[in-house]
Write a protein that holds these residues in place. Structure first.
Motif, short mmCIF file in Angstrom:
data_model
loop_
_atom_site.label_atom_id
_atom_site.label_comp_id
_atom_site.label_asym_id
_atom_site.label_seq_id
_atom_site.Cartn_x
_atom_site.Cartn_y
_atom_site.Cartn_z
N ALA A 153 46.54 41.72 47.03
CA ALA A 153 45.86 42.91 46.52
C ALA A 153 45.73 42.85 45.00
N GLU A 154 46.77 42.39 44.31
CA GLU A 154 46.71 42.24 42.85
C GLU A 154 45.63 41.25 42.44
N LEU A 155 45.63 40.10 43.08
CA LEU A 155 44.69 39.04 42.71
C LEU A 155 43.25 39.41 42.99
N LEU A 156 43.02 40.18 44.04
CA LEU A 156 41.65 40.56 44.39
C LEU A 156 41.03 41.48 43.35
N GLU A 157 41.83 42.03 42.44
CA GLU A 157 41.33 42.84 41.34
C GLU A 157 40.72 41.99 40.21
N ILE A 158 40.99 40.69 40.24
CA ILE A 158 40.52 39.79 39.19
C ILE A 158 39.14 39.25 39.56
N GLU A 159 38.23 39.29 38.60
CA GLU A 159 36.90 38.74 38.84
C GLU A 159 37.02 37.24 39.08
N GLY A 160 36.37 36.76 40.14
CA GLY A 160 36.43 35.34 40.49
C GLY A 160 37.45 35.02 41.57
N VAL A 161 38.16 36.06 42.05
CA VAL A 161 39.11 35.89 43.15
C VAL A 161 38.59 36.66 44.34
N HIS A 162 38.58 36.00 45.50
CA HIS A 162 38.06 36.60 46.73
C HIS A 162 38.99 36.24 47.88
N ARG A 163 38.83 36.95 48.97
CA ARG A 163 39.54 36.53 50.18
C ARG A 163 38.97 35.18 50.61
N ALA A 164 39.83 34.28 51.00
CA ALA A 164 39.37 32.96 51.42
C ALA A 164 38.64 33.08 52.75
N PRO A 165 37.51 32.37 52.90
CA PRO A 165 36.81 32.39 54.18
C PRO A 165 37.74 31.94 55.30
N TYR A 166 37.62 32.58 56.44
CA TYR A 166 38.37 32.26 57.65
C TYR A 166 39.83 32.71 57.59
N LEU A 167 40.47 32.65 56.43
CA LEU A 167 41.91 32.93 56.34
C LEU A 167 42.23 34.16 55.51
N GLY A 168 41.24 34.83 55.01
CA GLY A 168 41.46 36.00 54.16
C GLY A 168 42.28 37.09 54.82
N LYS A 169 42.10 37.25 56.12
CA LYS A 169 42.86 38.30 56.81
C LYS A 169 44.34 37.96 56.90
N HIS A 170 44.68 36.71 56.59
CA HIS A 170 46.09 36.29 56.58
C HIS A 170 46.60 36.15 55.14
N ASP A 171 45.94 36.86 54.21
CA ASP A 171 46.34 36.92 52.80
C ASP A 171 46.20 35.60 52.06
N TRP A 172 45.17 34.84 52.40
CA TRP A 172 44.79 33.67 51.62
C TRP A 172 43.69 34.12 50.67
N VAL A 173 43.78 33.70 49.41
CA VAL A 173 42.74 34.02 48.44
C VAL A 173 42.09 32.74 47.93
N GLU A 174 40.86 32.89 47.51
CA GLU A 174 40.11 31.78 46.92
C GLU A 174 39.84 32.12 45.45
N LEU A 175 40.18 31.19 44.58
CA LEU A 175 39.85 31.31 43.17
C LEU A 175 38.63 30.43 42.94
N GLU A 176 37.62 30.97 42.30
CA GLU A 176 36.36 30.25 42.11
C GLU A 176 36.50 28.98 41.29
N ARG A 177 37.56 28.92 40.47
CA ARG A 177 37.81 27.73 39.65
C ARG A 177 39.32 27.51 39.58
N VAL A 178 39.73 26.25 39.48
CA VAL A 178 41.16 25.95 39.36
C VAL A 178 41.69 26.39 38.00
N ASP A 179 40.81 26.63 37.03
CA ASP A 179 41.24 27.08 35.70
C ASP A 179 40.97 28.56 35.47
#
Length: 131
Positions: free
Chosen positions: A57-83
């Motif tokens: 929930a904290e991370l999803l407040e940051i621009e560029g962070v989204h729920r990861a496709p397929y696994l988002g419901k299991h609290d996986w997040v995707e960061l648009e860039r490694v940096d």
């Protein structure tokens, strides 16, 4: 962090293995369970990590962070860039993902990762029953 530093940090965690899968995904696993997925087919690479529900929930407040496709419901997040995050925060996030996945492993596997002998229980043998 860049891809090399993400890779180095992941491989520094006990029992971590790496491998390519699904064409362009660099996966980092502990005891065959994925804890980091780096999508190499994009520039810059994207990264997925496993979080606690609160951290997600904290991370999803940051621009560029989204729920990861397929696994988002299991609290996986995707960061648009490694940096996307500062290096120290990214290292912490990877370590948390490792711990989240590792904590679900059987106790004997966790002990082996720590270099401790597992406490094996031997079932007591029962005397034959008379009928």
């Amino acid at each position: 962090m860049d891809l090399d530093s993400v890779r180095s940090h992941c491989l520094s965690l006990p029992g971590t293995t790496e491998g390519l899968q699904w064409g362009e995904c660099l996966l980092f696993r502990v005891a065959k369970k994925i804890f980091v997925n780096v999508i190499l087919g994009e520039t810059p690479p994207r990264i997925w990590v496993k979080c606690t529900p609160e951290r997600c929930a904290e991370l999803l407040e940051i621009e560029g962070v989204h729920r990861a496709p397929y696994l988002g419901k299991h609290d996986w997040v995707e960061l648009e860039r490694v940096d996307l995050l500062p290096d120290a925060e990214m290292r912490e996030l990877i370590a948390e993902s490792y711990q989240n996945v590792r904590s679900k492993l059987p106790k004997a596997v966790q002990a082996k990762l720590d270099g401790r002998p597992s406490a094996r229980r031997h079932p007591q043998r029962r005397a034959g029953r008379s009928r």
